[in-house]
Motif scaffolding. Sequence first.
Motif, PDB file in Angstrom:
ATOM      1  N   UNK A 291      23.507  29.327 -59.543  1.00 32.58           N
ATOM      2  CA  UNK A 291      22.539  30.344 -60.376  1.00 32.58           C
ATOM      3  C   UNK A 291      24.162  30.356 -61.489  1.00 32.58           C
ATOM      4  N   UNK A 292      25.296  30.446 -61.034  1.00 32.88           N
ATOM      5  CA  UNK A 292      26.318  31.161 -61.890  1.00 32.88           C
ATOM      6  C   UNK A 292      27.124  28.805 -62.819  1.00 32.88           C
ATOM      7  N   UNK A 293      27.810  27.933 -61.455  1.00 37.34           N
ATOM      8  CA  UNK A 293      27.457  26.815 -61.821  1.00 37.34           C
ATOM      9  C   UNK A 293      26.550  25.998 -62.104  1.00 37.34           C
ATOM     10  N   UNK A 294      25.594  25.593 -61.363  1.00 36.19           N
ATOM     11  CA  UNK A 294      24.498  24.460 -61.167  1.00 36.19           C
ATOM     12  C   UNK A 294      25.010  23.853 -60.334  1.00 36.19           C
ATOM     13  N   UNK A 295      25.479  24.033 -59.748  1.00 33.92           N
ATOM     14  CA  UNK A 295      25.724  22.511 -58.536  1.00 33.92           C
ATOM     15  C   UNK A 295      24.348  23.288 -57.243  1.00 33.92           C
ATOM     16  N   UNK A 296      24.235  22.334 -56.459  1.00 37.08           N
ATOM     17  CA  UNK A 296      23.433  22.381 -55.157  1.00 37.08           C
ATOM     18  C   UNK A 296      23.949  22.146 -54.215  1.00 37.08           C
ATOM     19  N   UNK A 297      23.658  22.946 -53.099  1.00 35.50           N
ATOM     20  CA  UNK A 297      24.104  23.666 -51.470  1.00 35.50           C
ATOM     21  C   UNK A 297      23.659  24.318 -50.904  1.00 35.50           C
ATOM     22  N   UNK A 298      24.003  25.015 -49.957  1.00 35.37           N
ATOM     23  CA  UNK A 298      22.792  25.608 -48.553  1.00 35.37           C
ATOM     24  C   UNK A 298      23.831  25.597 -47.633  1.00 35.37           C
ATOM     25  N   UNK A 299      23.440  27.131 -47.234  1.00 39.93           N
ATOM     26  CA  UNK A 299      23.910  27.870 -45.916  1.00 39.93           C
ATOM     27  C   UNK A 299      24.599  27.302 -45.088  1.00 39.93           C
ATOM     28  N   UNK A 300      23.983  26.008 -44.968  1.00 37.15           N
ATOM     29  CA  UNK A 300      23.957  24.439 -43.598  1.00 37.15           C
ATOM     30  C   UNK A 300      25.756  24.223 -43.417  1.00 37.15           C
ATOM     31  N   UNK A 301      25.844  23.951 -42.548  1.00 37.97           N
ATOM     32  CA  UNK A 301      27.250  23.907 -43.015  1.00 37.97           C
ATOM     33  C   UNK A 301      27.302  22.648 -41.296  1.00 37.97           C
ATOM     34  N   UNK A 302      26.177  22.608 -40.766  1.00 38.52           N
ATOM     35  CA  UNK A 302      26.289  21.645 -40.308  1.00 38.52           C
ATOM     36  C   UNK A 302      25.634  20.128 -40.376  1.00 38.52           C
ATOM     37  N   UNK A 303      25.113  20.935 -42.075  1.00 33.69           N
ATOM     38  CA  UNK A 303      24.837  19.450 -42.741  1.00 33.69           C
ATOM     39  C   UNK A 303      26.187  18.426 -42.939  1.00 33.69           C
ATOM     40  N   UNK A 304      27.394  19.247 -43.246  1.00 31.55           N
ATOM     41  CA  UNK A 304      28.790  18.880 -44.023  1.00 31.55           C
ATOM     42  C   UNK A 304      29.071  17.691 -42.206  1.00 31.55           C
ATOM     43  N   UNK A 305      29.164  18.019 -41.271  1.00 28.32           N
ATOM     44  CA  UNK A 305      30.239  17.562 -40.270  1.00 28.32           C
ATOM     45  C   UNK A 305      29.540  15.608 -39.799  1.00 28.32           C
ATOM     46  N   UNK A 306      30.270  15.063 -39.854  1.00 29.76           N
ATOM     47  CA  UNK A 306      29.875  13.551 -39.438  1.00 29.76           C
ATOM     48  C   UNK A 306      30.853  12.993 -38.555  1.00 29.76           C
ATOM     49  N   UNK A 307      30.383  13.057 -37.375  1.00 24.24           N
ATOM     50  CA  UNK A 307      31.118  12.633 -35.930  1.00 24.24           C
ATOM     51  C   UNK A 307      31.080  10.871 -35.693  1.00 24.24           C
TER      52      UNK A 307
END
Length: 92
Positions: free
Chosen positions: A37-53
């Motif tokens: 709501x403040x910056x307008x960026x999209x995001x989520x609380x899922x930190x596993x989606x950021x992991x790439x092995x």
Amino acid sequence: MAARIYQRPKSAMQSGKAKSEQWVLEFEQSEARRPDPLMGWTGSGDTQAQVSLTFPSKDAAKAYAQKYGIPARVHATPPKGLKLQAYADNFR
């Protein structure tokens, strides 16, 4: 926490084959993205989606997923076709 295993395709800006032989294990998102709501960026609380092995082979990636109990789907790599043509073909 499902994952997908695939081979990274060559970028359109690349002429070489660097890092195109590696296999990648990425976790799928478990919750929907929402706008901040403040910056307008999209995001989520899922930190596993950021992991790439990365792995040197498909079997190594599958073995890792089995070892840690991660349900993973393997996406097949499309066949790489080589289009051979001569310079003279441009003037036919």
